[in-house]
Design a protein around this motif. Structure first.
Motif, PDB file in Angstrom:
ATOM      1  N   THR A   1      61.108  33.494 -22.256  1.00  0.00           N
ATOM      2  CA  THR A   1      62.428  33.429 -22.886  1.00  0.00           C
ATOM      3  C   THR A   1      63.198  32.175 -22.503  1.00  0.00           C
ATOM      4  OG1 THR A   1      63.309  34.808 -21.087  1.00  0.00           O
ATOM      5  CG2 THR A   1      62.724  35.918 -23.143  1.00  0.00           C
ATOM      6  N   THR A   2      62.728  31.452 -21.486  1.00  0.00           N
ATOM      7  CA  THR A   2      63.395  30.202 -21.119  1.00  0.00           C
ATOM      8  C   THR A   2      62.956  29.041 -21.997  1.00  0.00           C
ATOM      9  OG1 THR A   2      61.701  29.618 -19.495  1.00  0.00           O
ATOM     10  CG2 THR A   2      63.557  30.931 -18.718  1.00  0.00           C
ATOM     11  N   SER A   3      61.888  29.219 -22.771  1.00  0.00           N
ATOM     12  CA  SER A   3      61.344  28.116 -23.557  1.00  0.00           C
ATOM     13  C   SER A   3      62.338  27.561 -24.565  1.00  0.00           C
ATOM     14  CB  SER A   3      60.067  28.566 -24.282  1.00  0.00           C
ATOM     15  OG  SER A   3      59.048  28.885 -23.343  1.00  0.00           O
ATOM     16  N   ALA A   4      63.248  28.394 -25.035  1.00  0.00           N
ATOM     17  CA  ALA A   4      64.237  27.922 -26.008  1.00  0.00           C
ATOM     18  C   ALA A   4      65.129  26.834 -25.422  1.00  0.00           C
ATOM     19  CB  ALA A   4      65.089  29.089 -26.490  1.00  0.00           C
ATOM     20  N   THR A   5      65.189  26.762 -24.095  1.00  0.00           N
ATOM     21  CA  THR A   5      66.040  25.773 -23.442  1.00  0.00           C
ATOM     22  C   THR A   5      65.330  24.435 -23.265  1.00  0.00           C
ATOM     23  OG1 THR A   5      67.097  27.585 -22.230  1.00  0.00           O
ATOM     24  CG2 THR A   5      67.449  25.375 -21.361  1.00  0.00           C
TER      25      THR A   5
ATOM     26  N   ALA B   1      59.659  23.662 -26.603  1.00  0.00           N
ATOM     27  CA  ALA B   1      59.412  25.050 -26.203  1.00  0.00           C
ATOM     28  C   ALA B   1      58.434  25.156 -25.034  1.00  0.00           C
ATOM     29  CB  ALA B   1      58.904  25.865 -27.391  1.00  0.00           C
ATOM     30  N   ALA B   2      58.529  24.212 -24.126  1.00  0.00           N
ATOM     31  CA  ALA B   2      57.655  24.228 -22.950  1.00  0.00           C
ATOM     32  C   ALA B   2      58.030  25.382 -22.028  1.00  0.00           C
ATOM     33  CB  ALA B   2      57.777  22.901 -22.196  1.00  0.00           C
ATOM     34  N   GLU B   3      57.100  25.770 -21.156  1.00  0.00           N
ATOM     35  CA  GLU B   3      57.394  26.805 -20.178  1.00  0.00           C
ATOM     36  C   GLU B   3      57.828  26.165 -18.869  1.00  0.00           C
ATOM     37  OE1 GLU B   3      54.073  29.451 -19.910  1.00  0.00           O
ATOM     38  OE2 GLU B   3      54.678  30.549 -21.706  1.00  0.00           O
ATOM     39  N   PRO B   4      58.735  26.781 -18.131  1.00  0.00           N
ATOM     40  CA  PRO B   4      59.298  26.162 -16.932  1.00  0.00           C
ATOM     41  C   PRO B   4      58.344  26.209 -15.744  1.00  0.00           C
ATOM     42  CG  PRO B   4      60.133  28.371 -17.149  1.00  0.00           C
ATOM     43  CD  PRO B   4      59.305  28.122 -18.383  1.00  0.00           C
ATOM     44  N   GLN B   5      58.530  25.254 -14.833  1.00  0.00           N
ATOM     45  CA  GLN B   5      57.812  25.344 -13.559  1.00  0.00           C
ATOM     46  C   GLN B   5      58.408  26.467 -12.715  1.00  0.00           C
ATOM     47  OE1 GLN B   5      57.993  21.475 -11.701  1.00  0.00           O
ATOM     48  NE2 GLN B   5      57.183  20.427 -13.506  1.00  0.00           N
TER      49      GLN B   5
ATOM     50  N   VAL C   1      68.375  22.615 -15.348  1.00  0.00           N
ATOM     51  CA  VAL C   1      69.145  22.922 -16.546  1.00  0.00           C
ATOM     52  C   VAL C   1      69.523  24.401 -16.499  1.00  0.00           C
ATOM     53  CG1 VAL C   1      67.027  23.282 -17.924  1.00  0.00           C
ATOM     54  CG2 VAL C   1      69.227  22.932 -19.068  1.00  0.00           C
ATOM     55  N   ALA C   2      70.809  24.664 -16.493  1.00  0.00           N
ATOM     56  CA  ALA C   2      71.293  26.042 -16.491  1.00  0.00           C
ATOM     57  C   ALA C   2      71.166  26.634 -17.885  1.00  0.00           C
ATOM     58  CB  ALA C   2      72.740  26.094 -16.023  1.00  0.00           C
ATOM     59  N   GLN C   3      71.028  27.941 -17.938  1.00  0.00           N
ATOM     60  CA  GLN C   3      70.913  28.639 -19.216  1.00  0.00           C
ATOM     61  C   GLN C   3      72.157  29.478 -19.470  1.00  0.00           C
ATOM     62  OE1 GLN C   3      66.853  30.435 -18.308  1.00  0.00           O
ATOM     63  NE2 GLN C   3      66.676  29.915 -20.476  1.00  0.00           N
ATOM     64  N   GLY C   4      72.534  29.582 -20.721  1.00  0.00           N
ATOM     65  CA  GLY C   4      73.670  30.412 -21.092  1.00  0.00           C
ATOM     66  C   GLY C   4      73.268  31.843 -21.376  1.00  0.00           C
ATOM     67  N   PHE C   5      72.010  32.190 -21.097  1.00  0.00           N
ATOM     68  CA  PHE C   5      71.515  33.540 -21.367  1.00  0.00           C
ATOM     69  C   PHE C   5      70.333  33.806 -20.449  1.00  0.00           C
ATOM     70  CE2 PHE C   5      68.861  30.654 -23.667  1.00  0.00           C
ATOM     71  CZ  PHE C   5      67.594  31.192 -23.556  1.00  0.00           C
ATOM     72  N   SER C   6      69.952  35.055 -20.356  1.00  0.00           N
ATOM     73  CA  SER C   6      68.694  35.441 -19.704  1.00  0.00           C
ATOM     74  C   SER C   6      68.352  36.848 -20.175  1.00  0.00           C
ATOM     75  CB  SER C   6      68.804  35.375 -18.180  1.00  0.00           C
ATOM     76  OG  SER C   6      69.946  36.054 -17.714  1.00  0.00           O
ATOM     77  N   ASP C   7      67.122  37.262 -19.933  1.00  0.00           N
ATOM     78  CA  ASP C   7      66.646  38.559 -20.411  1.00  0.00           C
ATOM     79  C   ASP C   7      66.966  39.621 -19.365  1.00  0.00           C
ATOM     80  OD1 ASP C   7      65.203  40.787 -21.275  1.00  0.00           O
ATOM     81  OD2 ASP C   7      63.651  39.562 -22.200  1.00  0.00           O
ATOM     82  N   THR C   8      68.117  40.255 -19.508  1.00  0.00           N
ATOM     83  CA  THR C   8      68.554  41.216 -18.504  1.00  0.00           C
ATOM     84  C   THR C   8      67.655  42.455 -18.470  1.00  0.00           C
ATOM     85  OG1 THR C   8      70.119  42.180 -20.081  1.00  0.00           O
ATOM     86  CG2 THR C   8      70.939  40.437 -18.642  1.00  0.00           C
TER      87      THR C   8
END
Length: 458
Positions: free
Chosen positions: A363-367, A371-375, A422-429
């Motif tokens: 779900t972080t890929s949108a950031t 659309a890469a995946e984070p380390q 990079v901070a995200q304005g959302f996350s999968d709660t």
């Protein structure tokens, strides 16, 4: 005040004291007060009756044939917001208009049937059902559930209610600002369309204003202290074995770090990362130590615990926890971990192949670019009770402020370490709750930030 229905009952609003003196009275509701002068015996008697509790006009006048002076007094008290008014059907309470500030002058009720505003909410509290609107001057408490259907447009005859009750309720809802003549009008201007009901409610409920003018039930009141112990500063450990983290040399960092001005000016959000040289366990350890370790815990005489960490926290409650979600960190197996800020250690919470952990990564890929995946993702959670035990109404607002200062601390420290963030304005709660197995009302995900080795500029 409109002409009252039969059996209407009046009461001094919560918090109001009335001091009667010969020929007058003083109304007190700090910081407000009003002096009443030139009162005759009927008006003075009416105030004394109100002081004893809720009363009808008949009870206040003793059945006097000409209660005009008392009616005029009630009009004045109502206009000043000093009275709560309960509309009744015979001896049955239907609803109460409960002011908390001075009401506006009444205007004509729209001829067409009005609709509840998108900002009006109906909920239950310890005293029953209540209608509220974030910009209103009053609440409307429902005693008879038929009034909910009536407010929604039901036929009063089908509900077994007199027609004049429907007229009175429509007038009071309009006066209170709970209804609009045309729902479309609330979305025709940017000002009203831009606010959602939760956002406007959150703003109004967590700030001082017309609804909240004293500190009696607002702010760090420690309201829960008489009934509940404060949650301990340290979160219970996850059962996995701790992974001890190396401790960076702060003396060396003090001498070699870039200046504060440099990191503030150089800070930026990074959306492209270099997977060929990922962030290392040592770098993750240093970042966590610099930003989120528990430096000490002060125990106060009343038994509360006040931790100290590198970022500020209102009342030193420090309810935030960090959960590194690892996809590609050199020296650390993928998975979801909890950062033990007291022992500076990691404990595995869920394996990398857990569906919930995979969702947290994806779900972080949108950031990120392409659309890469984070380390690495650092999820921020809040042990809500640490803040809510002490703070009334503003607890969650304070938690989000704490998230903000922690994110900035992470940003600046990452910049000083030549890491990208990079901070995200959302996350999968929901995925967080599934992965950790915690009760969301006890600990919930409130923020996230992606960390890693930045890709070289193109």
């Amino acid at each position: 005040m409109s002409t009252p229905l039969a059996h209407t009952r009046y009461a001094l609003r919560t918090g109001v004291t009335c001091l009667t003196v010969p020929g007058g009275a003083i109304l007190l509701n700090p910081p407000h007060k009003e002096k009443l002068t030139g009162l005759g015996a009927p008006e003075t008697q009416a105030l004394k009756t109100l002081n004893r509790g809720p009363s009808t006009l008949l009870e206040m006048t003793g059945g006097a044939a000409e209660p005009n002076g008392v009616t005029t007094l009630l009009d004045r008290l109502s206009a000043g917001g000093w009275l709560a008014t309960t509309v009744r059907d015979g001896a049955r309470d239907l609803y109460t208009v409960s002011p908390f500030s001075t009401p506006p002058a009444r205007t004509a009720t729209p001829a067409a049937k009005a609709t509840l505003s998108k900002f009006t909410i109906i909920h239950r509290d310890s005293d029953g059902l209540v209608l509220e609107h974030p910009t209103s001057w009053c609440d409307l408490r429902i005693h008879d559930p038929r009034l909910l259907a009536l407010a929604a447009g039901a036929d009063p005859a089908e509900l077994g209610l007199p027609a004049d009750i429907s007229t009175q309720l429509a007038a009071d809802l309009h006066w209170a600002g709970f209804t609009v003549a045309d729902p479309a009008t609330e979305d025709t201007t940017f000002t009203t369309r831009s606010w959602s009901a939760p956002d406007l409610w959150f703003h109004r409920r967590s700030t001082l204003g017309p609804r909240v003018i004293t500190w009696d039930h607002f702010g760090p009141t420690q309201w829960a202290a008489p009934d509940f112990p404060q949650l301990p500063a340290r979160r219970p450990d996850y059962p996995s074995a701790p992974i001890a983290l190396p401790v960076p040399d702060l003396s060396t960092l003090r001498a070699t770090d870039p200046t504060l001005t440099a990191v503030i000016e150089d800070r930026h959000s990074t959306r492209s990362f270099d997977d060929t040289t990922p962030i290392t366990l040592a770098q993750l350890s240093e970042l966590l130590y610099r930003t989120a370790r528990t430096r000490s815990v002060e125990s106060t005489p009343d038994g509360t615990e006040r931790p100290s960490r590198p970022y500020p926290s209102g009342g030193s409650v420090h309810e935030l926890e960090l959960y590194p979600v690892v996809r590609h960190v050199a020296g650390l197996a993928p998975g979801m971990y909890h950062y033990d800020s007291f022992d500076h250690a990691l404990r595995l919470v869920a394996p990398a192949d857990s569906p919930a952990v995979q969702r947290l990564v994806k779900t972080t890929s949108a950031t990120l670019t392409e659309a890469a995946e984070p380390q690495l993702v650092l999820l921020i959670s809040a042990r809500a009770g640490r803040a809510m035990w002490s703070y009334e109404q503003v607890a969650y607002a304070n938690t989000l402020k704490h998230v903000g200062v922690l994110l900035q601390t992470l940003y600046l420290s990452a910049t000083a370490m030549n890491l990208g963030a990079v901070a995200q304005g959302f996350s999968d709660t929901a995925a967080f709750t599934t992965a950790t197995g915690v009760n969301e009302l006890e600990e919930c995900n409130v923020g996230s930030i992606i960390i890693g080795t930045p890709a070289a500029p193109r």
